[in-house]
Design a protein around this motif. Sequence first.
Motif, PDB file in Angstrom:
ATOM      1  N   THR A  42      32.423  10.583   5.074  1.00 45.54           N
ATOM      2  CA  THR A  42      31.255  10.115   4.334  1.00 45.54           C
ATOM      3  C   THR A  42      30.253  11.245   4.231  1.00 45.54           C
ATOM      4  OG1 THR A  42      31.561   7.862   5.202  1.00 45.54           O
ATOM      5  CG2 THR A  42      29.420   8.387   4.223  1.00 45.54           C
ATOM      6  N   SER A  44      29.806  -1.870   7.712  1.00 44.81           N
ATOM      7  CA  SER A  44      30.602  -0.646   7.615  1.00 44.81           C
ATOM      8  C   SER A  44      29.936   0.320   6.645  1.00 44.81           C
ATOM      9  CB  SER A  44      32.018  -0.977   7.128  1.00 44.81           C
ATOM     10  OG  SER A  44      32.782   0.191   6.929  1.00 44.81           O
ATOM     11  N   GLU A  80      39.029   2.921  11.976  1.00 42.95           N
ATOM     12  CA  GLU A  80      38.717   4.215  11.396  1.00 42.95           C
ATOM     13  C   GLU A  80      38.133   5.200  12.389  1.00 42.95           C
ATOM     14  OE1 GLU A  80      35.715   4.196   8.359  1.00 42.95           O
ATOM     15  OE2 GLU A  80      34.301   3.047   9.572  1.00 42.95           O
ATOM     16  N   SER A  89      35.399   8.049  11.838  1.00 45.93           N
ATOM     17  CA  SER A  89      34.377   8.373  10.824  1.00 45.93           C
ATOM     18  C   SER A  89      33.973   9.841  10.935  1.00 45.93           C
ATOM     19  CB  SER A  89      33.147   7.478  10.999  1.00 45.93           C
ATOM     20  OG  SER A  89      33.471   6.136  10.763  1.00 45.93           O
ATOM     21  N   THR A 142      30.362   2.410  12.041  1.00 45.52           N
ATOM     22  CA  THR A 142      31.799   2.648  11.937  1.00 45.52           C
ATOM     23  C   THR A 142      32.562   1.363  12.260  1.00 45.52           C
ATOM     24  OG1 THR A 142      33.629   4.069  12.658  1.00 45.52           O
ATOM     25  CG2 THR A 142      32.027   3.424  14.335  1.00 45.52           C
TER      26      THR A 142
END
Length: 275
Positions: A44, A238, A268, A270, A252
Amino acid sequence: MSNEHQKSIFRRRWFWIIAALAVVYYGTKWFGQWGASQLECNTTELPAETLPGAGPLRIAFISDLHNSKAMLEKAVDMIEAAKPDLIVYGGDFIALEERTKRTRKYMDELRRLKAIAPTYAILGNMDYERLEPVTRILETAGVPLLRNWAVDWTAPNGSTIRIVGLGDWNEGDENPDACMKPDGQEEHPVLLLSHDPESRQLLDAYDWDLMLSGHVHGGQIGIPFTRHFISFRSEMVSGLYPYGERRHVFVTRGVGSTWGIRFFCPPEVSIIDIK
């Protein structure tokens, strides 16, 4: 139709009903367990204002392991490939219904993390039920536990980031007065680690910029093929959320899961890139 024939038909119907229910149960369980094993590594990109003056910076963020050694190994492999500048663990190392066994394996993987980049950890609500093994694992691996504590860390660009770790607010262990300054008085950007994103509502009077949280697991249930996730525990489920005029919270979905199942809500690692 004889009475015996009617009984035979009745027995066959119940057999097929029970068989169908068994197929649905075990099929759903298998699908949920399969979903819980599909670990993703998601990157991200955050704008520079989420942590002013700190970028460019890459943070690897994992949380909610819940005793899954196999998932920790996968997560460490992904983090190693991502080459982060900083690694953060967001709490819930253990699962309440399980004893933490063979802690050497956890220590080995945590040492791998620490060799990749500076690594810090906080506690989650479940960790308080097994506080001794959790703290011992982290201490032996050399990973600092930030429990109402702050450290000043030098980013790759030479700037100082204050990393604050709070005790879990669900357990009544948060003490921001011990490690945070009043709003507007901190001279460095503040990266705040707090297990539950709902704790943000207690921290308006303190100075922080970006909060990293887990706890929610993305709800563990998603809407098929949409990447939308459902949770009844928090509005923040999320990803990145703005909070107030200048703050942000990143949540996360976690590495492990409760009951070992997930539906359309993969776990996940992150990777957070700040410009």
